[in-house]
Design an enzyme around this catalytic site. Structure first.
Site, PDB file in Angstrom:
ATOM      1  N   TYR A  23       0.856  -1.777   8.730  1.00 41.85           N
ATOM      2  CA  TYR A  23       0.710  -2.403   7.472  1.00 41.85           C
ATOM      3  C   TYR A  23      -0.035  -3.619   7.867  1.00 41.85           C
ATOM      4  O   TYR A  23      -0.429  -4.243   6.868  1.00 41.85           O
ATOM      5  CB  TYR A  23       2.524  -2.805   7.323  1.00 41.85           C
ATOM      6  CG  TYR A  23       2.838  -2.215   6.500  1.00 41.85           C
ATOM      7  CD1 TYR A  23       2.806  -1.283   5.251  1.00 41.85           C
ATOM      8  CD2 TYR A  23       3.656  -0.884   7.994  1.00 41.85           C
ATOM      9  CE1 TYR A  23       3.829  -0.381   4.845  1.00 41.85           C
ATOM     10  CE2 TYR A  23       4.471   0.073   7.192  1.00 41.85           C
ATOM     11  CZ  TYR A  23       4.335   0.517   6.395  1.00 41.85           C
ATOM     12  OH  TYR A  23       5.253   1.155   5.358  1.00 41.85           O
ATOM     13  N   HIS A  99       0.223  -1.550  -3.268  1.00 41.55           N
ATOM     14  CA  HIS A  99       0.652  -0.938  -2.284  1.00 41.55           C
ATOM     15  C   HIS A  99      -0.350  -0.678  -1.438  1.00 41.55           C
ATOM     16  O   HIS A  99      -1.853  -0.725  -1.406  1.00 41.55           O
ATOM     17  CB  HIS A  99       0.705   1.368  -2.620  1.00 41.55           C
ATOM     18  CG  HIS A  99       1.621   1.326  -3.826  1.00 41.55           C
ATOM     19  ND1 HIS A  99       3.152   0.806  -3.028  1.00 41.55           N
ATOM     20  CD2 HIS A  99       1.600   1.534  -4.791  1.00 41.55           C
ATOM     21  CE1 HIS A  99       3.913   1.285  -4.012  1.00 41.55           C
ATOM     22  NE2 HIS A  99       3.556   1.481  -5.314  1.00 41.55           N
TER      23      HIS A  99
END
Length: 140
Positions: A23, A99
């Site tokens: 991430y 996303h």
């Protein structure tokens, strides 16, 4: 001036700490500051993050008649939160789904939000938010 609500779903408050190889190392606060820096004088931005489906739904309802668009990263709710999707559809606001990672690499592979979204931006890190907002400014 366009008004846009940016919604981040569960666990995104842990960005920068949670699985940084996947991430990234930027916190959600850092990402929000970057977004604000790029667009502060062009659009009015509202930021919201919650780990609670109910609170996200209530926030969407709260912004009925106030915002022009939503940029949403539903995170873990991507695959099953028809309640959040219905909340967005009920206030008749167009939205872009974003996303940070490529959601099509995981086993679920299908977002319930995608069908009704203006577009879906996935796997581009926090730049996906910037692309979504630039698109809304240019195209709508």
């Amino acid at each position: 001036m366009k008004k846009i609500l940016i919604i981040n779903g569960p666990n995104l408050n842990m960005l920068g700490i949670r699985e940084p190889k996947k991430y990234g190392t930027y916190s959600l606060n850092f990402i929000n500051k970057k977004i604000k820096h790029y667009f502060d004088k062009k659009i009015k931005l509202f930021f919201y993050q919650s780990n609670s489906e109910e609170k996200i739904i209530n926030k969407i309802h709260e912004f009925y008649g106030i915002i022009d668009y939503i940029v949403i990263n539903p995170a873990g709710y991507t695959y099953y939160s028809y309640s959040i999707l219905d909340a967005i559809l009920s206030i008749k606001v167009k939205y872009i789904e974003v996303h940070i990672t490529n959601i099509f690499r995981n086993k679920r592979k299908k977002s319930i939000f995608s069908k009704n979204a203006i577009c879906v931006i996935t796997g581009m890190g926090y730049i996906g938010y910037i692309i979504a907002l630039a698109y809304l400014i240019k195209m709508f």
